[in-house]
Design an enzyme around this catalytic site. Sequence first.
Site, PDB file in Angstrom:
ATOM      1  N   SER A 143       0.653  -1.391  -0.191  1.00 56.49           N
ATOM      2  CA  SER A 143       0.256   0.413  -0.199  1.00 56.49           C
ATOM      3  C   SER A 143       0.882   1.363  -0.111  1.00 56.49           C
ATOM      4  CB  SER A 143      -0.806  -0.443   1.081  1.00 56.49           C
ATOM      5  OG  SER A 143      -1.497   1.098   1.667  1.00 56.49           O
ATOM      6  N   TYR A 157      -1.970  -0.962  10.495  1.00 55.47           N
ATOM      7  CA  TYR A 157      -1.796  -1.443   8.879  1.00 55.47           C
ATOM      8  C   TYR A 157      -1.062  -0.501   8.337  1.00 55.47           C
ATOM      9  CZ  TYR A 157      -4.089  -1.120   4.257  1.00 55.47           C
ATOM     10  OH  TYR A 157      -3.632  -1.567   2.698  1.00 55.47           O
TER      11      TYR A 157
HETATM   12  P1  NAP Z   1     -11.351  -6.345   0.644  1.00 53.51           P
HETATM   13  O1  NAP Z   1     -12.503  -5.661  -0.235  1.00 53.51           O
HETATM   14  O2  NAP Z   1     -11.652  -6.004   1.987  1.00 53.51           O
HETATM   15  O3  NAP Z   1     -11.488  -7.507   0.288  1.00 53.51           O
HETATM   16  C1  NAP Z   1     -10.335  -8.149   1.193  1.00 53.51           C
HETATM   17  C2  NAP Z   1     -10.198 -10.017   0.575  1.00 53.51           C
HETATM   18  O4  NAP Z   1      -9.886 -10.938   1.595  1.00 53.51           O
HETATM   19  C3  NAP Z   1     -11.466 -10.194   0.442  1.00 53.51           C
HETATM   20  O5  NAP Z   1     -11.673 -11.102  -0.768  1.00 53.51           O
HETATM   21  C4  NAP Z   1     -11.714 -11.443   1.880  1.00 53.51           C
HETATM   22  O6  NAP Z   1     -12.387 -12.377   2.101  1.00 53.51           O
HETATM   23  C5  NAP Z   1      -9.831 -11.731   1.837  1.00 53.51           C
HETATM   24  N1  NAP Z   1      -9.609 -12.159   3.571  1.00 53.51           N
HETATM   25  C6  NAP Z   1      -9.520 -11.328   4.469  1.00 53.51           C
HETATM   26  N2  NAP Z   1      -8.401 -11.953   5.321  1.00 53.51           N
HETATM   27  C7  NAP Z   1      -8.262 -12.906   4.737  1.00 53.51           C
HETATM   28  C8  NAP Z   1      -7.178 -14.296   5.236  1.00 53.51           C
HETATM   29  N3  NAP Z   1      -7.303 -14.076   6.691  1.00 53.51           N
HETATM   30  N4  NAP Z   1      -7.454 -14.645   4.416  1.00 53.51           N
HETATM   31  C9  NAP Z   1      -7.691 -15.308   3.269  1.00 53.51           C
HETATM   32  N5  NAP Z   1      -8.350 -14.426   2.337  1.00 53.51           N
HETATM   33  C10 NAP Z   1      -8.413 -12.886   3.151  1.00 53.51           C
HETATM   34  O7  NAP Z   1      -9.963  -5.389   0.159  1.00 53.51           O
HETATM   35  P2  NAP Z   1      -9.297  -4.333  -0.807  1.00 53.51           P
HETATM   36  O8  NAP Z   1      -9.845  -2.781  -0.365  1.00 53.51           O
HETATM   37  O9  NAP Z   1      -9.596  -5.070  -2.016  1.00 53.51           O
HETATM   38  O10 NAP Z   1      -7.816  -4.928  -0.183  1.00 53.51           O
HETATM   39  C11 NAP Z   1      -7.455  -5.827  -0.630  1.00 53.51           C
HETATM   40  C12 NAP Z   1      -5.118  -6.146  -0.181  1.00 53.51           C
HETATM   41  O11 NAP Z   1      -5.439  -4.588  -0.977  1.00 53.51           O
HETATM   42  C13 NAP Z   1      -5.120  -5.705   0.751  1.00 53.51           C
HETATM   43  O12 NAP Z   1      -3.635  -6.267   1.138  1.00 53.51           O
HETATM   44  C14 NAP Z   1      -4.699  -4.145   1.277  1.00 53.51           C
HETATM   45  O13 NAP Z   1      -3.785  -3.200   2.441  1.00 53.51           O
HETATM   46  C15 NAP Z   1      -4.855  -3.668  -0.215  1.00 53.51           C
HETATM   47  N6  NAP Z   1      -4.541  -2.229  -0.345  1.00 53.51           N
HETATM   48  C16 NAP Z   1      -5.780  -1.630  -0.426  1.00 53.51           C
HETATM   49  C17 NAP Z   1      -6.321  -0.365  -0.642  1.00 53.51           C
HETATM   50  C18 NAP Z   1      -7.413  -0.270  -0.937  1.00 53.51           C
HETATM   51  O14 NAP Z   1      -7.730   1.029  -1.170  1.00 53.51           O
HETATM   52  N7  NAP Z   1      -8.633  -0.773  -1.213  1.00 53.51           N
HETATM   53  C19 NAP Z   1      -5.315   0.198  -0.898  1.00 53.51           C
HETATM   54  C20 NAP Z   1      -4.217  -0.353  -0.374  1.00 53.51           C
HETATM   55  C21 NAP Z   1      -3.767  -1.058  -0.089  1.00 53.51           C
HETATM   56  P3  NAP Z   1     -12.538 -13.158   3.361  1.00 53.51           P
HETATM   57  O15 NAP Z   1     -12.823 -12.537   4.321  1.00 53.51           O
HETATM   58  O16 NAP Z   1     -13.318 -14.257   3.284  1.00 53.51           O
HETATM   59  O17 NAP Z   1     -11.154 -14.316   3.706  1.00 53.51           O
END
Ligand code: NAP
Length: 259
Positions: A143, A157
């Site tokens: 991130s 985080y």
């Molecule tokens: P999201 O929409 O909340 O989706 C998270 C996904 O991860 C879901 O498929 C969830 O499914 C799964 N997950 C969560 N905990 C898990 C575990 N212990 N084991 C296996 N799967 C797990 O999140 P997102 O926004 O797409 O973020 C994804 C990644 O991008 C993260 O690493 C986050 O830090 C990074 N990121 C996101 C943003 C942003 O703006 N969205 C920005 C920078 C970085 P289940 O709950 O069913 O397991």
Amino acid sequence: MFTSMNDRSVIVTGASKGIGKGIAQVFAQAGCQVLLVARTLADADAAAKEIAGAGGRASSIAGDVTSESDMQKIAEAAMDRHGRLDVLCANAGIYPQTKLEEMSSEEWDQVMATNLKGNFLSIKACLPHLKESDYGRIVLTSSITGPVTGYPGWTHYGASKSGQLGFMRTACMEFAKYGITVNAVLPGNTLTEGLLALGEDYLETMAASVPLKRLGTVEDIGNAALFLATKEAGYITGQTIIVDGGQIVPESLEALQEA
Ligand code: NAP
């Protein structure tokens, strides 16, 4: 022109929603066989079916990246289903927003276990199979928050996302002898289910602070991950790509508004 990714075997963790689902879609569109991992099987199944419905090759499996045995089972499932493993996209992550004064040590541990130890366990389980492949690509989802910027409520985080990069810089050296590269994409604010949960005000403020004047899409992140997984990116290792619409660039609000 990039060499075809057709038939490459890919695991994406956290792939039932958001960025992980976007990465899985982009890799499937490139012809890869993708195994989608999430804890909730019904959601991972639905995402895999959506990709398959659009002509991609995708299947799902339930697993928790904080569990060593789950990750071993998942790596073996990729071998059973695809006959090989070429790429791991270690994407699963959580971002509960809690200021330090209110943060419990349990929440700290959960963020570290998912975002940081989850990377270690995913890579450890996949490594023997990536070594067998004459390819070997690991792409982490870090991130901008932590490695480059800060935001109230995300001490744990930010530490976990910076930690991923420290981990990457040594892992890439250890794996270089196997021809395996390890790189990271650093998304800015990207429109996902998880981000939507932070509320409309947050989304509007963040979009306004991006020079390109929009939030990222999951495809924006998927495309960067796909590039790092190509044959042509084989001489890039231990590196990061920021995908944030220029969000980290302005020196001040005035600088952003003047432009
Ligand atoms: P999201 O929409 O909340 O989706 C998270 C996904 O991860 C879901 O498929 C969830 O499914 C799964 N997950 C969560 N905990 C898990 C575990 N212990 N084991 C296996 N799967 C797990 O999140 P997102 O926004 O797409 O973020 C994804 C990644 O991008 C993260 O690493 C986050 O830090 C990074 N990121 C996101 C943003 C942003 O703006 N969205 C920005 C920078 C970085 P289940 O709950 O069913 O397991």
